[in-house]
Design a protein around this motif. Structure first.
Motif, PDB file in Angstrom:
ATOM      1  N   TRP A  10      54.360 -82.042 -12.645  1.00 14.74           N
ATOM      2  CA  TRP A  10      53.941 -81.350 -11.431  1.00 14.74           C
ATOM      3  C   TRP A  10      52.694 -80.499 -11.644  1.00 14.74           C
ATOM      4  O   TRP A  10      52.292 -80.226 -12.768  1.00 14.74           O
ATOM      5  N   ALA A  11      52.109 -80.081 -10.536  1.00 11.90           N
ATOM      6  CA  ALA A  11      50.981 -79.145 -10.531  1.00 11.90           C
ATOM      7  C   ALA A  11      50.904 -78.500  -9.152  1.00 11.90           C
ATOM      8  O   ALA A  11      51.571 -78.927  -8.211  1.00 11.90           O
ATOM      9  N   CYS A  12      50.098 -77.485  -9.052  1.00 14.66           N
ATOM     10  CA  CYS A  12      49.822 -76.875  -7.750  1.00 14.66           C
ATOM     11  C   CYS A  12      48.759 -77.733  -7.063  1.00 14.66           C
ATOM     12  O   CYS A  12      47.977 -78.410  -7.726  1.00 14.66           O
ATOM     13  N   LEU A  13      48.756 -77.711  -5.762  1.00 10.52           N
ATOM     14  CA  LEU A  13      47.828 -78.550  -4.998  1.00 10.52           C
ATOM     15  C   LEU A  13      46.931 -77.671  -4.146  1.00 10.52           C
ATOM     16  O   LEU A  13      47.418 -76.882  -3.324  1.00 10.52           O
ATOM     17  N   GLU A  14      45.624 -77.792  -4.360  1.00  9.10           N
ATOM     18  CA  GLU A  14      44.665 -77.041  -3.547  1.00  9.10           C
ATOM     19  C   GLU A  14      44.470 -77.713  -2.194  1.00  9.10           C
ATOM     20  O   GLU A  14      44.801 -78.895  -2.024  1.00  9.10           O
ATOM     21  N   ASP A  15      43.900 -76.995  -1.248  1.00  7.90           N
ATOM     22  CA  ASP A  15      43.619 -77.559   0.078  1.00  7.90           C
ATOM     23  C   ASP A  15      42.724 -78.789  -0.011  1.00  7.90           C
ATOM     24  O   ASP A  15      42.818 -79.696   0.806  1.00  7.90           O
ATOM     25  N   SER A  16      41.870 -78.858  -1.032  1.00  7.90           N
ATOM     26  CA  SER A  16      40.958 -79.993  -1.210  1.00  7.90           C
ATOM     27  C   SER A  16      41.671 -81.240  -1.720  1.00  7.90           C
ATOM     28  O   SER A  16      41.100 -82.316  -1.760  1.00  7.90           O
ATOM     29  N   GLY A  17      42.949 -81.078  -2.159  1.00  5.28           N
ATOM     30  CA  GLY A  17      43.694 -82.197  -2.716  1.00  5.28           C
ATOM     31  C   GLY A  17      43.679 -82.230  -4.230  1.00  5.28           C
ATOM     32  O   GLY A  17      44.304 -83.086  -4.847  1.00  5.28           O
ATOM     33  N   ALA A  18      42.967 -81.302  -4.854  1.00  4.88           N
ATOM     34  CA  ALA A  18      42.889 -81.256  -6.320  1.00  4.88           C
ATOM     35  C   ALA A  18      44.167 -80.657  -6.913  1.00  4.88           C
ATOM     36  O   ALA A  18      44.729 -79.709  -6.369  1.00  4.88           O
ATOM     37  N   TRP A  19      44.612 -81.247  -8.028  1.00  2.82           N
ATOM     38  CA  TRP A  19      45.723 -80.677  -8.799  1.00  2.82           C
ATOM     39  C   TRP A  19      45.163 -79.532  -9.623  1.00  2.82           C
ATOM     40  O   TRP A  19      44.119 -79.676 -10.259  1.00  2.82           O
ATOM     41  N   VAL A  20      45.865 -78.392  -9.642  1.00  2.00           N
ATOM     42  CA  VAL A  20      45.446 -77.241 -10.450  1.00  2.00           C
ATOM     43  C   VAL A  20      46.660 -76.657 -11.163  1.00  2.00           C
ATOM     44  O   VAL A  20      47.802 -76.820 -10.713  1.00  2.00           O
ATOM     45  N   ALA A  21      46.404 -75.971 -12.265  1.00  2.00           N
ATOM     46  CA  ALA A  21      47.483 -75.337 -13.025  1.00  2.00           C
ATOM     47  C   ALA A  21      48.055 -74.150 -12.240  1.00  2.00           C
ATOM     48  O   ALA A  21      47.342 -73.515 -11.460  1.00  2.00           O
ATOM     49  N   PRO A  22      49.324 -73.842 -12.446  1.00  2.00           N
ATOM     50  CA  PRO A  22      49.903 -72.675 -11.779  1.00  2.00           C
ATOM     51  C   PRO A  22      49.338 -71.380 -12.368  1.00  2.00           C
ATOM     52  O   PRO A  22      48.950 -71.343 -13.545  1.00  2.00           O
ATOM     53  N   ALA A  23      49.309 -70.330 -11.561  1.00  2.00           N
ATOM     54  CA  ALA A  23      48.866 -69.025 -12.054  1.00  2.00           C
ATOM     55  C   ALA A  23      49.833 -68.515 -13.117  1.00  2.00           C
ATOM     56  O   ALA A  23      49.434 -67.828 -14.054  1.00  2.00           O
ATOM     57  N   MET A  24      51.111 -68.882 -12.970  1.00  2.00           N
ATOM     58  CA  MET A  24      52.138 -68.484 -13.926  1.00  2.00           C
ATOM     59  C   MET A  24      53.121 -69.635 -14.071  1.00  2.00           C
ATOM     60  O   MET A  24      53.564 -70.208 -13.080  1.00  2.00           O
ATOM     61  N   GLN A  25      53.445 -69.990 -15.312  1.00  2.00           N
ATOM     62  CA  GLN A  25      54.368 -71.093 -15.586  1.00  2.00           C
ATOM     63  C   GLN A  25      55.810 -70.644 -15.294  1.00  2.00           C
ATOM     64  O   GLN A  25      56.272 -69.653 -15.838  1.00  2.00           O
ATOM     65  N   PRO A  26      56.538 -71.352 -14.420  1.00  2.00           N
ATOM     66  CA  PRO A  26      57.937 -70.993 -14.162  1.00  2.00           C
ATOM     67  C   PRO A  26      58.808 -71.215 -15.407  1.00  2.00           C
ATOM     68  O   PRO A  26      58.466 -72.034 -16.272  1.00  2.00           O
ATOM     69  N   GLY A  27      59.916 -70.518 -15.499  1.00  2.00           N
ATOM     70  CA  GLY A  27      60.841 -70.681 -16.607  1.00  2.00           C
ATOM     71  C   GLY A  27      61.298 -72.125 -16.737  1.00  2.00           C
ATOM     72  O   GLY A  27      61.574 -72.784 -15.743  1.00  2.00           O
ATOM     73  N   GLY A  28      61.344 -72.634 -17.964  1.00  2.00           N
ATOM     74  CA  GLY A  28      61.780 -74.001 -18.218  1.00  2.00           C
ATOM     75  C   GLY A  28      60.684 -75.036 -18.080  1.00  2.00           C
ATOM     76  O   GLY A  28      60.878 -76.204 -18.380  1.00  2.00           O
ATOM     77  N   SER A  29      59.513 -74.624 -17.623  1.00  2.00           N
ATOM     78  CA  SER A  29      58.389 -75.537 -17.440  1.00  2.00           C
ATOM     79  C   SER A  29      57.390 -75.317 -18.568  1.00  2.00           C
ATOM     80  O   SER A  29      57.303 -74.236 -19.141  1.00  2.00           O
ATOM     81  N   ARG A  30      56.621 -76.368 -18.883  1.00  2.00           N
ATOM     82  CA  ARG A  30      55.623 -76.265 -19.944  1.00  2.00           C
ATOM     83  C   ARG A  30      54.355 -77.011 -19.526  1.00  2.00           C
ATOM     84  O   ARG A  30      54.416 -78.041 -18.859  1.00  2.00           O
ATOM     85  N   ALA A  31      53.218 -76.483 -19.915  1.00  2.00           N
ATOM     86  CA  ALA A  31      51.946 -77.158 -19.638  1.00  2.00           C
ATOM     87  C   ALA A  31      51.832 -78.372 -20.552  1.00  2.00           C
ATOM     88  O   ALA A  31      52.199 -78.318 -21.724  1.00  2.00           O
ATOM     89  N   VAL A  32      51.358 -79.499 -20.009  1.00  2.00           N
ATOM     90  CA  VAL A  32      51.154 -80.700 -20.816  1.00  2.00           C
ATOM     91  C   VAL A  32      49.673 -81.059 -20.932  1.00  2.00           C
ATOM     92  O   VAL A  32      49.311 -81.903 -21.744  1.00  2.00           O
ATOM     93  N   ASP A  33      48.847 -80.437 -20.127  1.00  2.00           N
ATOM     94  CA  ASP A  33      47.396 -80.563 -20.214  1.00  2.00           C
ATOM     95  C   ASP A  33      46.816 -79.366 -19.461  1.00  2.00           C
ATOM     96  O   ASP A  33      47.578 -78.525 -18.998  1.00  2.00           O
ATOM     97  N   PRO A  34      45.505 -79.260 -19.314  1.00  2.00           N
ATOM     98  CA  PRO A  34      44.946 -78.080 -18.647  1.00  2.00           C
ATOM     99  C   PRO A  34      45.374 -77.901 -17.184  1.00  2.00           C
ATOM    100  O   PRO A  34      45.229 -76.817 -16.628  1.00  2.00           O
TER     101      PRO A  34
END
Length: 115
Positions: free
Chosen positions: A59-83
């Motif tokens: 998953w990722a956050c979705l901007e109005d432009s349709g771009a995937w972006v990283a969350p401002a803060m990672q929720p518990g149990g979640s991990r970043a897999v790329d930028p």
């Protein structure tokens, strides 16, 4: 789904070619947090998989432009897999919990099934 409301929006999604499989997404807003609950049903049965099956939410956050972006803060149990993207093991159910002040406006996700 609009997360800024105190009401609890929900949606039922289906998977192409998997008649029995579904995904229910609901959002609960509290005074302090936004909870995105994801429940996957019928995947094991639709794919004829045994008991040693698991799922991850990519998953990722979705901007109005349709771009995937990283969350401002990672929720518990979640991990970043790329930028940008993150993953969370879900074994068919998971909850992304964001503090209200850092909650994304939209989230996009893909279900990864491991057997």
């Amino acid at each position: 789904l609009f997360f800024g409301s105190r009401r609890s929006p929900a949606m039922q999604l289906s998977f192409d070619g998997l008649a029995e499989a579904s995904c229910h997404v609901s959002v609960v807003a509290t005074a302090a947090a936004i909870e995105i609950k994801i429940a996957l049903r019928g995947i094991r049965r639709s794919l004829h998989l045994g008991d040693s099956v698991g799922c991850e939410l990519h998953w990722a956050c979705l901007e109005d432009s349709g771009a995937w972006v990283a969350p401002a803060m990672q929720p518990g149990g979640s991990r970043a897999v790329d930028p940008v993207a993150s993953r969370m093991e879900c074994k068919f159910d998971c909850v992304l919990i964001f503090p209200k002040d850092t909650a994304p406006k939209s989230v996009v996700f893909v279900v990864l099934v491991h057997a």
